[in-house]
Design a protein around this motif. Sequence first.
Motif, mmCIF file in Angstrom:
data_model
loop_
_atom_site.group_PDB
_atom_site.id
_atom_site.type_symbol
_atom_site.label_atom_id
_atom_site.label_comp_id
_atom_site.label_asym_id
_atom_site.label_seq_id
_atom_site.Cartn_x
_atom_site.Cartn_y
_atom_site.Cartn_z
ATOM 1 N N PHE A 46 0.812 -1.212 0.000
ATOM 2 C CA PHE A 46 0.000 0.000 0.000
ATOM 3 C C PHE A 46 0.849 1.267 0.000
ATOM 4 C CE2 PHE A 46 -3.452 -2.828 1.454
ATOM 5 C CZ PHE A 46 -4.443 -2.406 0.589
ATOM 6 N N THR A 47 2.047 1.205 0.543
ATOM 7 C CA THR A 47 2.890 2.408 0.620
ATOM 8 C C THR A 47 3.865 2.525 -0.542
ATOM 9 O OG1 THR A 47 4.436 1.208 2.055
ATOM 10 C CG2 THR A 47 2.757 2.568 3.123
ATOM 11 N N ALA A 48 4.175 1.392 -1.189
ATOM 12 C CA ALA A 48 5.126 1.428 -2.299
ATOM 13 C C ALA A 48 4.459 1.781 -3.620
ATOM 14 C CB ALA A 48 5.841 0.078 -2.419
ATOM 15 N N GLY A 49 3.138 1.674 -3.721
ATOM 16 C CA GLY A 49 2.431 1.990 -4.956
ATOM 17 C C GLY A 49 2.754 1.004 -6.052
ATOM 18 N N THR A 50 2.955 1.483 -7.268
ATOM 19 C CA THR A 50 3.227 0.593 -8.404
ATOM 20 C C THR A 50 4.545 -0.122 -8.262
ATOM 21 O OG1 THR A 50 4.193 2.450 -9.628
ATOM 22 C CG2 THR A 50 1.857 1.991 -9.990
#
Length: 483
Positions: free
Chosen positions: A414-418
């Motif tokens: 959720f925090t790293a994104g793609t």
Amino acid sequence: MLKTLRDNILPLTVALSLLMEMVDATVLATAIPVIARELAVPVLSLKMAMATYLIALAAFVPISGWIADRYGAKRVFLAALGVFAAASLACALQTSLSGLVAARAVQGLGAALMSPVGRIIVLRHTERSEITRAMVYVTLPALIGPAIGPFIGASVTTYLGWRSIFLINLPLAAAAIALTLKVMPKDGPPTAKPFDLTGFALSAAGLVAAMTGISALGEHILPWQAATGLAVVGGILLIVYGLRASGRPDALLDLALFRHRTFDIGTIGGLIFRLSNGAISLLLPLFFQLGLGTTIMVSGALSGLNAVGAVSMRAVAPRLLDRFGFKPVMVLAALIRGVTIFGFATVTSIADWQLIPLLLIGGAAQAVVFTAVNAISYADLDASEISTGTAFSAMTRQISLALGIAFAGVLLEFTAGTAGATDGSTALPLHAFTIAYLATGMMGPLSALYFMRLKRGDADGLRRRKSKPLSSSREPQRPPLDR
């Protein structure tokens, strides 16, 4: 010290089974980016291969005590070693993520009957005052695995390929089987109570559904709707099991054990604390390789330092508990562990001065807590409660590790994104690890709060003094219980 050579060899024999588990877990974590690239899957999807093993272990651990009592602990231990070795070979032959996950599930089944049954055997032949030290004998060699396992895993992966890392278990299993046949006591007559099939079905299905659902969040294997649904259904099944098991004499997981405050604190407090251990086992190798950009060899060496700190304290921990008592030592060590995990959030380069102290001190604090909770859970159990208590404690250990891995994986996704969809060749942003470390570090103070429930005199019978063996038919002396 344990009193005879046989008493020393027995826990060390059981330790070989723990060594296989620990080497296997640490080696896999280090090799995750490499496996992701070769299988062409997102790197964070490999958390399922780590968690599935623990899920299967947790699901089948509840019947380990009953099976040991029914068919003989030695025979079950030997069979479990064989299953674990065969599943390790199967893992080495897989060519897809789904195949690896399935083989890891079979490994978990073998482990579910291996380590808990081994611990039962050691506890039945150990005096109460020697339990803490017996647990050191059992777990110290296993800590050598995490200390050298990441570097060995990195070396094997680099020069022989990741499939070879699972083959490490084969010679260890052969040695454990040979020692078991030679030194382990013969099985006594069957003592098992009636088997609660319905209860087992509810607990196993509930654990598998809930933990699979939580671990699958991220849509790598299941859509988020299916993962959430599984988690909810699993939670409902576990609630039904709890309501049904309350007061039943044939319950596989005897909830009445929680009337012992020491068992409650060792089991639930230990579960909270071990959440951080599961999370760190996933975070550190990914942090070093995909966050700081190190090679797999450097990652393996650094990951092993956490276990080096743990090994350094295992022999000292019982002395600290003897000298100062369980409560102050457990609370302080849990707080220190939390602070060291918070400290990883300040690391932005492999050259940062605080990195190595954080790894060593954090590992040392972790070892102290593990030694204490492993022992205190048995402080007030009668001989007839050991099998069920061991199964319960082992199950919660695996649940906490699996949930910790899932927790860390979901936070990173959720925090790293793609970037979280990388196949292992793309870096993950440092801010994702910072958030994960800050959240994981909270498990230290939260577990310390739970350990504060200990009262004066709790577990004093485990501090070195003359005592009766656990297998004694006489009722052991213990402090009054707060009901």
